[in-house]
Design an enzyme around this catalytic site. Structure first.
Site, PDB file in Angstrom:
ATOM      1  N   ASN A 191       7.997   0.669  -5.740  1.00  0.00           N
ATOM      2  CA  ASN A 191       8.670  -0.708  -6.046  1.00  0.00           C
ATOM      3  C   ASN A 191       8.975  -0.877  -7.314  1.00  0.00           C
ATOM      4  O   ASN A 191       8.769  -1.722  -8.059  1.00  0.00           O
ATOM      5  CB  ASN A 191       7.500  -1.674  -5.587  1.00  0.00           C
ATOM      6  CG  ASN A 191       6.317  -1.831  -6.294  1.00  0.00           C
ATOM      7  OD1 ASN A 191       5.820  -0.849  -6.613  1.00  0.00           O
ATOM      8  ND2 ASN A 191       5.726  -2.980  -6.325  1.00  0.00           N
ATOM      9  N   HIS A 227       1.440  -1.581   3.082  1.00  0.00           N
ATOM     10  CA  HIS A 227       1.175  -2.889   2.582  1.00  0.00           C
ATOM     11  C   HIS A 227       1.182  -3.669   3.789  1.00  0.00           C
ATOM     12  O   HIS A 227       2.428  -4.312   4.412  1.00  0.00           O
ATOM     13  CB  HIS A 227       2.059  -3.411   1.416  1.00  0.00           C
ATOM     14  CG  HIS A 227       1.484  -4.847   1.005  1.00  0.00           C
ATOM     15  ND1 HIS A 227       1.410  -4.823  -0.380  1.00  0.00           N
ATOM     16  CD2 HIS A 227       1.398  -5.921   1.666  1.00  0.00           C
ATOM     17  CE1 HIS A 227       0.942  -6.050  -0.603  1.00  0.00           C
ATOM     18  NE2 HIS A 227       1.127  -6.804   0.499  1.00  0.00           N
ATOM     19  N   ASP A 260      -4.690  -0.067  -6.694  1.00  0.00           N
ATOM     20  CA  ASP A 260      -3.708  -1.089  -6.677  1.00  0.00           C
ATOM     21  C   ASP A 260      -3.216  -1.894  -8.015  1.00  0.00           C
ATOM     22  O   ASP A 260      -2.906  -3.067  -8.259  1.00  0.00           O
ATOM     23  CB  ASP A 260      -4.018  -2.257  -5.636  1.00  0.00           C
ATOM     24  CG  ASP A 260      -2.462  -2.918  -5.313  1.00  0.00           C
ATOM     25  OD1 ASP A 260      -1.479  -2.700  -5.642  1.00  0.00           O
ATOM     26  OD2 ASP A 260      -2.725  -4.282  -4.680  1.00  0.00           O
ATOM     27  N   HIS A 303       0.693   1.211  -9.732  1.00  0.00           N
ATOM     28  CA  HIS A 303       2.204   0.763 -10.254  1.00  0.00           C
ATOM     29  C   HIS A 303       2.283   0.856 -11.403  1.00  0.00           C
ATOM     30  O   HIS A 303       1.776   0.145 -12.315  1.00  0.00           O
ATOM     31  CB  HIS A 303       2.324  -0.723  -9.738  1.00  0.00           C
ATOM     32  CG  HIS A 303       2.043  -1.187  -8.212  1.00  0.00           C
ATOM     33  ND1 HIS A 303       3.111  -1.145  -7.214  1.00  0.00           N
ATOM     34  CD2 HIS A 303       0.954  -1.327  -7.535  1.00  0.00           C
ATOM     35  CE1 HIS A 303       2.679  -1.431  -6.124  1.00  0.00           C
ATOM     36  NE2 HIS A 303       1.419  -1.543  -6.430  1.00  0.00           N
ATOM     37  N   HIS A 320      -5.337  -1.722   0.595  1.00  0.00           N
ATOM     38  CA  HIS A 320      -5.892  -2.756   0.165  1.00  0.00           C
ATOM     39  C   HIS A 320      -6.444  -3.781   1.299  1.00  0.00           C
ATOM     40  O   HIS A 320      -5.672  -4.809   1.245  1.00  0.00           O
ATOM     41  CB  HIS A 320      -5.175  -3.472  -0.850  1.00  0.00           C
ATOM     42  CG  HIS A 320      -3.628  -3.707  -0.854  1.00  0.00           C
ATOM     43  ND1 HIS A 320      -3.098  -4.201   0.253  1.00  0.00           N
ATOM     44  CD2 HIS A 320      -2.622  -3.310  -1.617  1.00  0.00           C
ATOM     45  CE1 HIS A 320      -1.692  -3.931   0.042  1.00  0.00           C
ATOM     46  NE2 HIS A 320      -1.473  -3.529  -0.964  1.00  0.00           N
TER      47      HIS A 320
HETATM   48  C1  NCD Z   1       1.980  -5.367  -6.456  1.00  0.00           C
HETATM   49  C2  NCD Z   1       2.880  -5.341  -7.709  1.00  0.00           C
HETATM   50  O1  NCD Z   1       2.901  -6.096  -8.635  1.00  0.00           O
HETATM   51  O2  NCD Z   1       3.810  -4.401  -7.787  1.00  0.00           O
HETATM   52  N1  NCD Z   1       1.480  -6.551  -6.398  1.00  0.00           N
HETATM   53  C3  NCD Z   1       0.180  -6.974  -5.903  1.00  0.00           C
HETATM   54  O3  NCD Z   1      -0.093  -8.111  -5.753  1.00  0.00           O
HETATM   55  N2  NCD Z   1      -0.533  -6.112  -5.236  1.00  0.00           N
HETATM   56  C4  NCD Z   1       2.965  -5.372  -5.172  1.00  0.00           C
HETATM   57  C5  NCD Z   1       2.288  -4.887  -4.065  1.00  0.00           C
HETATM   58  O4  NCD Z   1       1.817  -3.878  -3.991  1.00  0.00           O
HETATM   59  O5  NCD Z   1       1.783  -5.841  -3.540  1.00  0.00           O
HETATM   60 ZN    ZN Z   2       0.603  -3.360  -2.089  1.00  0.00          ZN
END
Ligand code: NCD
Ligand code: ZN
Length: 401
Positions: free
Chosen positions: A84, A156, A265, A52, A199
């Site tokens: 996201n 997810h 992740d 991300h 994950h």
């Molecule tokens: C992710 C995020 O912060 O974008 N957070 C997480 O806890 N893994 C979003 C996600 O993939 O759940």
């Molecule tokens: Zn995720």
């Protein structure tokens, strides 16, 4: 360009030389006169299918430049970025806009996910990689599956109906989003198509993946951290950190090949945001610069065999999305990393290149790469960042699935 050294090739470390042309490996030979010697051991660059990098919309947490620079320092030469963001990547316009912006900032090769929605059929032509959020998490609400394209779909898997909102510590967070929630989510996908479960945080989820013939990934944090560590909201992540014995069981599943790959992740949030009260602090842990170096160290400590490490970090992720990376073979992209096994250092957040400025792996032993090559060009040479903004977009082809 020609380079030589100790090279990981087909399961072994051998003395060899590589002829590189047009960004690809043209030949693997025993010897090439005049080839440049690279110190240490040369591996294919790692492939991270789950990062991300926060652009557009949350650039104060990370941006594509700092994210891909951190990836390079962490030995990753290709990343798949999650959708996201704000706006989310959910139509051709947001995709093209994001592609335009981030292409100018990419320090390693990359691809971009779409949110899986009703436009999937049209979007596939742009890039056949989708992310399905089944339940609510940072920056996503969670949605029903209405149409399943013939594409790479990362899921997810947590269901809104079994997520409890409130938790005030890591143990409660685990119970608020229990393993059973993940298992149930995967169960609802059985018979609907082919999925990749992101994950996984439970061995029961891995079992359910096997029933559906789905592939799956595990994160470094679900292997290396657990809910009873004194991390507070810095350890808050979705799906949650579980008990220590579960992390140990997930390691076994990875080693015996029931879990296919490791993906980061990488989900950075600022220290300020993470310091909020537990219940309102955002979920997510930064990962992209530390996990390959930590795995290299663990491989040297015989926690994971050399071959298996290369499979889960490099070969298999590339295979899953059908790109010519992840191996040092004729015709593959010349994405290479090199490190000196004796160069063991402790992870220190001040040495990392994240915008968020913290890591839960402070003090862990790691072996960082001193050289990183992407498409035959140096991005890091002798520990120095040299090749700025040379990463390229790689299209994921739908016909491979
Ligand atoms: C992710 C995020 O912060 O974008 N957070 C997480 O806890 N893994 C979003 C996600 O993939 O759940
Ligand atoms: Zn995720």
């Amino acid at each position: 360009m020609e380079i030589e050294g100790r090279i990981y090739h087909r399961g072994e470390i051998i003395d060899a030389a590589l002829e590189i042309d047009g960004g690809r490996i043209k030949r693997v030979k025993k010897y090439i006169t005049g080839a440049k010697r690279i110190r240490g051991v040369i591996f294919p660059g790692a492939i991270d299918l789950h990062a991300h990098f926060r652009e557009p919309g949350y650039e104060h947490k990370e941006d594509f430049y700092t994210g891909t620079m951190s990836a390079a320092f962490g030995g990753i030469t290709f990343v798949m970025d999650m959708p996201n963001t704000n706006p989310p990547v959910s139509d051709a316009e947001s995709f093209n806009e994001k592609l335009r912006t981030v292409s100018r900032k990419a320090n390693v090769d990359f691809s971009l996910y779409f949110l899986l929605n009703e436009n999937a059929q049209i979007l596939r032509e742009h890039n056949a990689a989708f992310k399905l959020y089944m339940g609510e998490t940072t920056g996503a609400k969670g949605s029903e599956v209405t149409y399943v394209p013939h594409s790479f779909i990362s899921v997810h898997a947590e269901l809104n109906e079994c997520i409890k909102k409130e938790s005030t510590n890591l143990r409660e967070h685990d119970l608020a989003r229990p393993e059973s929630c993940e298992v149930r989510a995967v169960k609802t996908l059985l018979g609907m198509g082919k999925f990749h479960i992101a994950h996984v945080s439970s061995v029961d989820t891995v079992d359910m993946c096997k029933v559906g013939r789905f592939t799956c990934e595990v994160t470094p944090h679900h292997l290396l951290l657990h809910r009873d560590m004194p991390l507070g909201s810095f350890g808050k992540v979705n799906p949650p950190l579980r008990a220590r014995w579960i992390a140990e069981r997930l390691w076994e599943e990875l080693l015996i090949g029931r879990i296919d790959i490791v993906a980061s992740d990488h989900a950075p949030h600022t220290v300020e945001e993470k310091e909020e009260e537990f219940s309102s602090a955002p979920a997510g842990i930064p990962e992209v610069e530390t996990y390959v170096p930590i795995f290299m160290r663990l491989m040297r400590m015989e926690k994971i065999p050399l071959r298996r490490m290369v499979e889960v970090l490099m070969e298999k992720p590339a295979e899953l999305i059908g790109i010519g990376k992840g191996k040092i073979e004729k015709g593959y992209d010349a994405d290479l990393i090199a490190m000196n096994f004796k160069d063991v250092r402790r992870v220190r957040s001040r040495d990392l290149h994240y915008k968020c400025g913290w890591t839960p792996y402070e003090g862990f032993e790691a072996i960082y790469p001193h050289t990183v090559i992407v498409g035959g060009e140096y991005v890091i040479e002798d520990g120095e960042f040299v090749g700025e903004r040379m990463g390229k977009f790689v299209k994921i082809e739908g016909n491979k699935f």
